[in-house]
Design an enzyme around this catalytic site. Structure first.
Site, short mmCIF file in Angstrom:
data_model
loop_
_atom_site.label_atom_id
_atom_site.label_comp_id
_atom_site.label_asym_id
_atom_site.label_seq_id
_atom_site.Cartn_x
_atom_site.Cartn_y
_atom_site.Cartn_z
N LYS A 7 44.29 30.28 52.25
CA LYS A 7 43.70 28.96 51.56
C LYS A 7 44.70 30.00 50.19
CE LYS A 7 40.65 29.12 48.03
NZ LYS A 7 41.46 28.87 47.53
N GLU A 59 42.63 43.88 48.60
CA GLU A 59 44.11 43.65 48.36
C GLU A 59 43.23 43.59 46.47
OE1 GLU A 59 46.25 45.77 48.45
OE2 GLU A 59 46.03 45.70 50.84
N CYS A 87 48.38 42.61 39.75
CA CYS A 87 47.45 44.08 39.71
C CYS A 87 47.95 45.55 40.15
CB CYS A 87 46.87 43.66 41.22
SG CYS A 87 48.13 43.65 42.67
N GLU A 92 40.33 45.97 33.97
CA GLU A 92 41.70 45.41 34.67
C GLU A 92 41.43 43.99 33.16
OE1 GLU A 92 41.45 43.10 37.92
OE2 GLU A 92 43.74 43.25 38.18
P1 NAD Z 1 40.57 35.45 42.55
O1 NAD Z 1 39.43 36.35 42.72
O2 NAD Z 1 39.06 34.94 41.57
O3 NAD Z 1 40.43 34.53 43.72
C1 NAD Z 1 40.94 34.52 44.90
C2 NAD Z 1 41.24 33.86 45.93
O4 NAD Z 1 39.96 33.50 46.54
C3 NAD Z 1 41.71 31.99 45.25
O5 NAD Z 1 42.18 31.10 46.53
C4 NAD Z 1 40.02 31.73 45.72
O6 NAD Z 1 39.67 30.48 45.57
C5 NAD Z 1 39.62 32.09 46.32
N1 NAD Z 1 37.84 32.68 46.32
C6 NAD Z 1 37.46 32.43 45.43
N2 NAD Z 1 35.57 33.03 45.50
C7 NAD Z 1 36.04 32.64 46.63
C8 NAD Z 1 35.04 32.76 47.93
N3 NAD Z 1 33.79 33.18 47.52
N4 NAD Z 1 35.47 33.11 48.95
C9 NAD Z 1 36.43 32.68 49.44
N5 NAD Z 1 37.46 32.72 48.70
C10 NAD Z 1 37.56 32.76 47.67
O7 NAD Z 1 40.86 36.39 41.92
P2 NAD Z 1 42.28 36.06 41.10
O8 NAD Z 1 41.42 35.20 39.54
O9 NAD Z 1 43.23 34.24 42.07
O10 NAD Z 1 43.41 36.42 40.74
C11 NAD Z 1 43.27 37.96 39.89
C12 NAD Z 1 42.53 38.57 40.48
O11 NAD Z 1 43.40 39.17 41.83
C13 NAD Z 1 42.70 39.85 39.75
O12 NAD Z 1 41.19 40.94 40.06
C14 NAD Z 1 44.20 40.44 40.70
O13 NAD Z 1 44.19 42.27 40.19
C15 NAD Z 1 43.27 40.88 42.09
N6 NAD Z 1 45.24 40.84 42.61
C16 NAD Z 1 45.42 41.58 43.69
C17 NAD Z 1 46.34 42.46 43.64
C18 NAD Z 1 46.66 43.06 44.93
O14 NAD Z 1 47.29 43.48 45.59
N7 NAD Z 1 45.77 44.69 45.16
C19 NAD Z 1 47.24 41.03 43.63
C20 NAD Z 1 47.32 40.15 43.36
C21 NAD Z 1 46.15 40.04 42.25
#
Ligand code: NAD
Length: 489
Positions: free
Chosen positions: A184, A259, A293, A390
């Site tokens: 997804k 992650e 991130c 963050e």
């Molecule tokens: P997010 O957590 O809002 O969404 C990530 C994914 O999860 C999306 O595909 C979203 O549709 C899905 N999602 C949302 N709610 C869900 C649920 N209840 N169940 C299952 N899936 C669900 O994150 P974002 O806004 O897309 O990305 C930004 C965040 O990602 C930041 O906090 C960043 O630090 C983190 N990030 C971490 C890394 C790492 O490797 N540590 C890398 C990139 C981004």
């Protein structure tokens, strides 16, 4: 070969990718507008729980059939390597999709495609190194061995900031292990993940082994996280959603790999190379609009060099261009309205906390786009929101410290622990700090450097498990112990 990027005359329409083919996109698609231009660029199918179920059953059937599990490491390697080659052949196309959907500078999108291809290269090599172990010291009548077996159906859920790179940190390793997957991507940036799924089929992956369902976290991601036929969830995204996924996976005891976010400190000591560290501060803070991130959004600088460092960072940051990602800019557009408002809110909080706003990029006007230019706060109290939370935007917080002990105390006070860096010419100090920092990655006199050979993941609330590195494939396996009794002659 890359061509000049331009806006499409109409949005590209995508269905889900299930059982080796695209579905229809449906009559109520999710429209994605380019954050830099404000025009529709993609239409994705709005996934339902039924779509997620169909993808899971396709993955399960493919896993149970053995079509992929029973291939040799060499056969798997060929598929993964061909996929890496296809990513390279389609760099311009994929890079343009990434640029249009995410708002990042086109050149940064192209670079991301090459990194992603490099991860597929590396994972392809690991296909031929998957093996268990033997125990030949259990006494004269016992012999033991371990087999590594694919864990089964894996759900891979990804965010919007590096769409193709992040799925490439999961999918090829799961495939190398022999797993089948349901994916997804973010509802903001699904295009390149869908293209990747089609490339895998072209490279020879059997139908059903990699399925992509687009749509929102609920219902698609939530169905994946709760479904009894999914054996593992690998998630990259926010810490809040990571915790929700872990809770959702608990009733069926799925393996969970996370992650998550970071508030990564760069410690700059008075014996550091100031020119290089100032360059690294700018890279860490402004790369990918700070939507990273690993963003180095928290700079800790020793008091006696603080004025000089801040002046250098300010000068370098003022020289950077923010705007249309098709142009020669360093900072592109902010992903969506909610994120834009969140960043503006943090800038207001920084002002209210009494930090010195030495560069204010909050008021950039650029046509239909949504932009924030580099923004720098100096003399930030270590417990201010902008120093602890963050932000995921181009906002840098500079905190001053007296000595090494104070620097480490501030660095480790965060509940995040993704990465950190140390800038010093004193090797003993570099080693002391490296040992003391609570972070999954520590850079010494560099920042954001790396290679697929090196594991990546977070301490504390930045995550669980590791991606990349030689053990990345093992994350997607179960260990089976085989014990054999040897009869005397
Ligand atoms: P997010 O957590 O809002 O969404 C990530 C994914 O999860 C999306 O595909 C979203 O549709 C899905 N999602 C949302 N709610 C869900 C649920 N209840 N169940 C299952 N899936 C669900 O994150 P974002 O806004 O897309 O990305 C930004 C965040 O990602 C930041 O906090 C960043 O630090 C983190 N990030 C971490 C890394 C790492 O490797 N540590 C890398 C990139 C981004």
């Amino acid at each position: 070969m890359t061509s000049s990027p331009s806006l499409p005359s109409s949005p590209t329409s995508y269905g889900h990718y299930i059982q080796g083919a695209f579905t229809e996109s449906g009559d109520n698609p999710i429209e994605r507008q380019s954050p830099a231009h404000g025009v529709p660029v993609s239409l994705y199918a709005r996934g339902t729980a039924a779509d997620a179920e169909q993808a899971i059953q396709a993955a399960k059937a493919s896993f149970d059939s053995g079509d992929w599990v029973n291939t040799s490491g060499a056969e798997r390697q060929a598929v993964l390597q061909k996929t890496a080659n296809l990513i390279r052949e389609h760099t311009s196309e994929l890079g343009l999709i990434e640029c249009l959907e995410s708002g990042k500078p086109y050149q940064q999108s192209l670079d991301e495609m090459e990194w992603a291809a490099g991860v597929w290269d590396y994972a392809s090599a690991l296909c031929r190194h998957l093996h268990g172990d033997t125990s030949n010291s259990l006494g004269p009548d016992l012999f033991g061995m371990t087999l590594r077996e694919p864990i089964g159906v894996c759900a891979l859920i990804t965010p919007w900031n590096f769409p193709l790179l992040i799925i490439s940190q999961k999918l090829p390793f799961a495939l190398a292990a022999g797993c089948s997957c349901v994916v997804k991507p973010s509802e903001f940036t699904s295009g390149t993940t869908l293209k990747l799924a089609a490339m895998l089929s072209e490279a020879g992956l059997p139908p059903g082994v990699c399925n992509v369902v687009t749509g929102h976290g609920d219902p698609v991601g939530s169905t994946f996280s709760t479904h009894p036929d999914v054996n593992m969830v690998s998630f990259t995204g926010s810490t809040a959603v990571g915790k929700a996924i872990m809770a959702a996976a608990a009733p069926t005891l799925k393996k969970v790999s996370l992650e998550l976010g970071g508030k990564n400190p760069q410690l700059i000591f008075s014996d550091a190379d100031l020119e290089r560290s100032a360059d690294a501060v700018c890279l860490g803070a402004w790369f990918n609009m700070g939507e990273c991130c690993n963003s180095g959004s928290r700079v800790l600088v020793q008091e006696d060099i603080a004025e000089e460092l801040v002046a250098k960072v300010l000068e370098k940051s003022q020289a950077l261009k923010t705007g249309n990602p098709f142009d020669d800019v360093s900072v592109g557009a902010i992903i969506n309205e909610a994120q834009y408002e969140k960043i503006q809110d943090f800038i207001r909080k920084g002002k209210a906390a009494g930090a010195d706003l030495v560069l204010d990029g909050s008021g950039v006007e650029q046509g239909q786009g949504r932009f924030i230019a580099p923004t720098i706060f100096d003399k930030v109290p270590p417990d201010a929101d902008i120093a602890c939370d963050e932000i995921f935007g181009p906002v840098l917080s500079i905190v001053r410290f007296k000595d090494e002990a104070e620097a480490l105390q501030i660095a480790n006070s965060s509940w995040y622990g993704l990465s950190a860096s140390v800038w010093t010419s004193n090797t003993d100090r570099a080693l002391r700090c490296t040992r003391s920092l609570k972070a999954g990655t520590v850079w010494v006199n560099t920042f954001l450097d790396g290679a697929p050979e090196l594991p990546f993941g977070g301490y504390k609330q930045s995550g669980l498990g590791r991606e990349l590195g030689p053990e990345a494939v093992l994350e997607y396996t179960e260990t089976k112990t085989v014990t054999m009794r040897i009869q005397k002659t």
